[in-house]
Write a protein that holds these residues in place. Structure first.
Motif, PDB file in Angstrom:
ATOM      1  N   LEU A  27       0.806  -1.220   0.000  1.00 35.33           N
ATOM      2  CA  LEU A  27       0.000   0.000   0.000  1.00 35.33           C
ATOM      3  C   LEU A  27       0.838   1.268   0.000  1.00 35.33           C
ATOM      4  CD1 LEU A  27      -2.573  -1.289   2.642  1.00 35.33           C
ATOM      5  CD2 LEU A  27      -2.945  -1.081   0.178  1.00 35.33           C
ATOM      6  N   GLY A  28       2.150   1.128   0.029  1.00 31.20           N
ATOM      7  CA  GLY A  28       3.007   2.299   0.080  1.00 31.20           C
ATOM      8  C   GLY A  28       2.972   3.028   1.406  1.00 31.20           C
ATOM      9  N   LEU A  88      -3.844 -15.333  17.691  1.00 27.27           N
ATOM     10  CA  LEU A  88      -3.814 -14.847  16.313  1.00 27.27           C
ATOM     11  C   LEU A  88      -2.952 -13.591  16.298  1.00 27.27           C
ATOM     12  CD1 LEU A  88      -5.004 -15.155  13.395  1.00 27.27           C
ATOM     13  CD2 LEU A  88      -6.769 -13.535  14.110  1.00 27.27           C
ATOM     14  N   TYR A  89      -1.926 -13.584  15.481  1.00 23.35           N
ATOM     15  CA  TYR A  89      -1.030 -12.432  15.390  1.00 23.35           C
ATOM     16  C   TYR A  89      -1.362 -11.676  14.104  1.00 23.35           C
ATOM     17  CZ  TYR A  89       1.353 -14.163  19.433  1.00 23.35           C
ATOM     18  OH  TYR A  89       1.617 -14.563  20.720  1.00 23.35           O
ATOM     19  N   LEU A  90      -1.730 -10.432  14.300  1.00 24.72           N
ATOM     20  CA  LEU A  90      -2.180  -9.597  13.200  1.00 24.72           C
ATOM     21  C   LEU A  90      -1.151  -8.526  12.896  1.00 24.72           C
ATOM     22  CD1 LEU A  90      -5.871  -9.130  14.326  1.00 24.72           C
ATOM     23  CD2 LEU A  90      -5.129 -10.388  12.325  1.00 24.72           C
ATOM     24  N   CYS A  91      -0.922  -8.336  11.626  1.00 25.97           N
ATOM     25  CA  CYS A  91      -0.075  -7.248  11.144  1.00 25.97           C
ATOM     26  C   CYS A  91      -0.986  -6.183  10.541  1.00 25.97           C
ATOM     27  CB  CYS A  91       0.889  -7.785  10.096  1.00 25.97           C
ATOM     28  SG  CYS A  91       1.912  -6.544   9.286  1.00 25.97           S
ATOM     29  N   ALA A  92      -0.599  -4.935  10.678  1.00 20.62           N
ATOM     30  CA  ALA A  92      -1.367  -3.847  10.090  1.00 20.62           C
ATOM     31  C   ALA A  92      -0.404  -2.787   9.570  1.00 20.62           C
ATOM     32  CB  ALA A  92      -2.322  -3.238  11.114  1.00 20.62           C
ATOM     33  N   SER A  93      -0.903  -1.948   8.682  1.00 21.49           N
ATOM     34  CA  SER A  93      -0.102  -0.818   8.217  1.00 21.49           C
ATOM     35  C   SER A  93      -0.989   0.412   8.123  1.00 21.49           C
ATOM     36  CB  SER A  93       0.535  -1.113   6.865  1.00 21.49           C
ATOM     37  OG  SER A  93      -0.443  -1.139   5.832  1.00 21.49           O
ATOM     38  N   PHE A 107      -4.810  -0.766   8.074  1.00 18.43           N
ATOM     39  CA  PHE A 107      -5.232  -1.856   7.200  1.00 18.43           C
ATOM     40  C   PHE A 107      -4.582  -3.141   7.710  1.00 18.43           C
ATOM     41  CE2 PHE A 107      -7.178   0.599   3.773  1.00 18.43           C
ATOM     42  CZ  PHE A 107      -6.742   1.865   4.105  1.00 18.43           C
ATOM     43  N   PHE A 108      -5.394  -4.149   7.920  1.00 15.58           N
ATOM     44  CA  PHE A 108      -4.929  -5.378   8.566  1.00 15.58           C
ATOM     45  C   PHE A 108      -4.722  -6.514   7.582  1.00 15.58           C
ATOM     46  CE2 PHE A 108      -5.229  -4.706  13.155  1.00 15.58           C
ATOM     47  CZ  PHE A 108      -5.860  -3.477  13.191  1.00 15.58           C
ATOM     48  N   GLY A 109      -3.759  -7.366   7.902  1.00 17.37           N
ATOM     49  CA  GLY A 109      -3.600  -8.623   7.211  1.00 17.37           C
ATOM     50  C   GLY A 109      -4.528  -9.678   7.792  1.00 17.37           C
TER      51      GLY A 109
ATOM     52  N   GLY B  43      -8.486 -11.435   9.066  1.00 16.19           N
ATOM     53  CA  GLY B  43      -8.083 -10.277   9.852  1.00 16.19           C
ATOM     54  C   GLY B  43      -9.181  -9.231   9.912  1.00 16.19           C
ATOM     55  N   LEU B  44      -8.879  -8.091  10.492  1.00 20.78           N
ATOM     56  CA  LEU B  44      -9.868  -7.028  10.633  1.00 20.78           C
ATOM     57  C   LEU B  44      -9.962  -6.217   9.344  1.00 20.78           C
ATOM     58  CD1 LEU B  44      -9.103  -7.721  13.629  1.00 20.78           C
ATOM     59  CD2 LEU B  44      -9.675  -5.345  14.154  1.00 20.78           C
ATOM     60  N   GLN B  45     -11.184  -5.824   9.006  1.00 20.14           N
ATOM     61  CA  GLN B  45     -11.412  -4.951   7.861  1.00 20.14           C
ATOM     62  C   GLN B  45     -12.139  -3.708   8.355  1.00 20.14           C
ATOM     63  OE1 GLN B  45     -13.589  -6.896   4.692  1.00 20.14           O
ATOM     64  NE2 GLN B  45     -12.711  -8.884   5.206  1.00 20.14           N
TER      65      GLN B  45
END
Lengths: 117, 115
Positions: A27-28, A88-93, A107-109, B43-45
């Motif tokens: 997503l830059g 659950l391990y979540l990544c986001a940007s 925004f989550f993976g 994941g979350l949206q």
């Protein structure tokens, strides 16, 4: 690939293993995050990276070691984990960690489901 | 500090029923408010957002209005579908003039819609 991707989607490991979780954003964005989601608990923010520098470390045990080699990739290195680390391990940007605007849309993976035996 | 309180689930509805999930917040200044949705195994949206008082966020038939006077951001949908079954998270961020740009999440509300 679009958005935020995470690999692997599922991981089972013993307490003496070493493994790594990978996150990639297309997503830059300049900021990336690791969250832990355990059953019946709020999402826990673990680490924040902004422009590849760690800007937040929320008292996470040293058995979790993050790495951000560039603004598109984030890793979480795992070693000598405990069964209570199963989650659950979540990544986001997000565009920026401290945006000039008012909000910080993340925004989550899809997450990595980790089970520690 | 900032906090978000949302109604505890689980919430179980029949298809086409009306949905309300309550969310209230505590924050200084003027945060932005979000609803995120997490479908099973994903994941979350981001579902919708509102950045100032009286704004209404809407998406996929869901709506929420930023009510500063009641510090609330309740999620509503007039007619739910089976495909809406998921966990819904209320969140806030970005307090103007402050240093806290982190997202603060509620605990999540599990919604199950039966045919």
């Amino acid at each position: 690939e679009t958005g935020v991707t995470q690999t692997p989607r599922h991981l089972v490991m013993g307490m003496t293993n070493k493994k790594s979780l990978k996150c990639e954003q297309h997503l830059g964005h300049n900021a990336m995050y690791w969250y832990k989601q355990s059953a019946k608990k709020p999402l826990e923010l673990m680490f924040v990276y902004s422009l590849e520098e760690r800007v937040e470390n929320n008292s996470v045990p040293s058995r979790f070691s993050p790495e951000c080699p560039n603004s598109s990739h984030l890793f979480l290195h795992l070693h000598t984990l405990q069964p209570e680390d199963s989650a659950l391990y979540l990544c986001a940007s997000s565009q920026d960690f401290r945006p000039s605007g008012r909000h910080n849309e993340q925004f989550f993976g899809p997450g990595t489901r980790l089970t520690v035996l | 500090g900032n906090s978000v309180t949302q109604m505890e689930g689980p919430v179980t509805l029949s298809e086409e029923a009306f949905l309300t999930i309550n969310c209230t917040y505590t924050a200084t200044g003027y945060p932005s408010l979000f609803w995120y949705v997490q479908y099973p195994g994903e994941g979350l949206q981001l579902l919708l957002k509102a950045t100032k008082a009286d704004d209404k966020g809407s998406n996929k038939g869901f709506e929420a209005t930023y009510r500063k006077e009641t510090t609330s951001f309740h999620l509503e949908k007039g007619s739910v579908q089976v495909s809406d079954s998921a966990v819904y998270f209320c969140a806030l961020s970005g307090v103007r003039g402050g240093s806290n740009y982190k997202l603060t999440f509620g605990k999540g509300t599990l919604l199950t819609v039966n045919p």
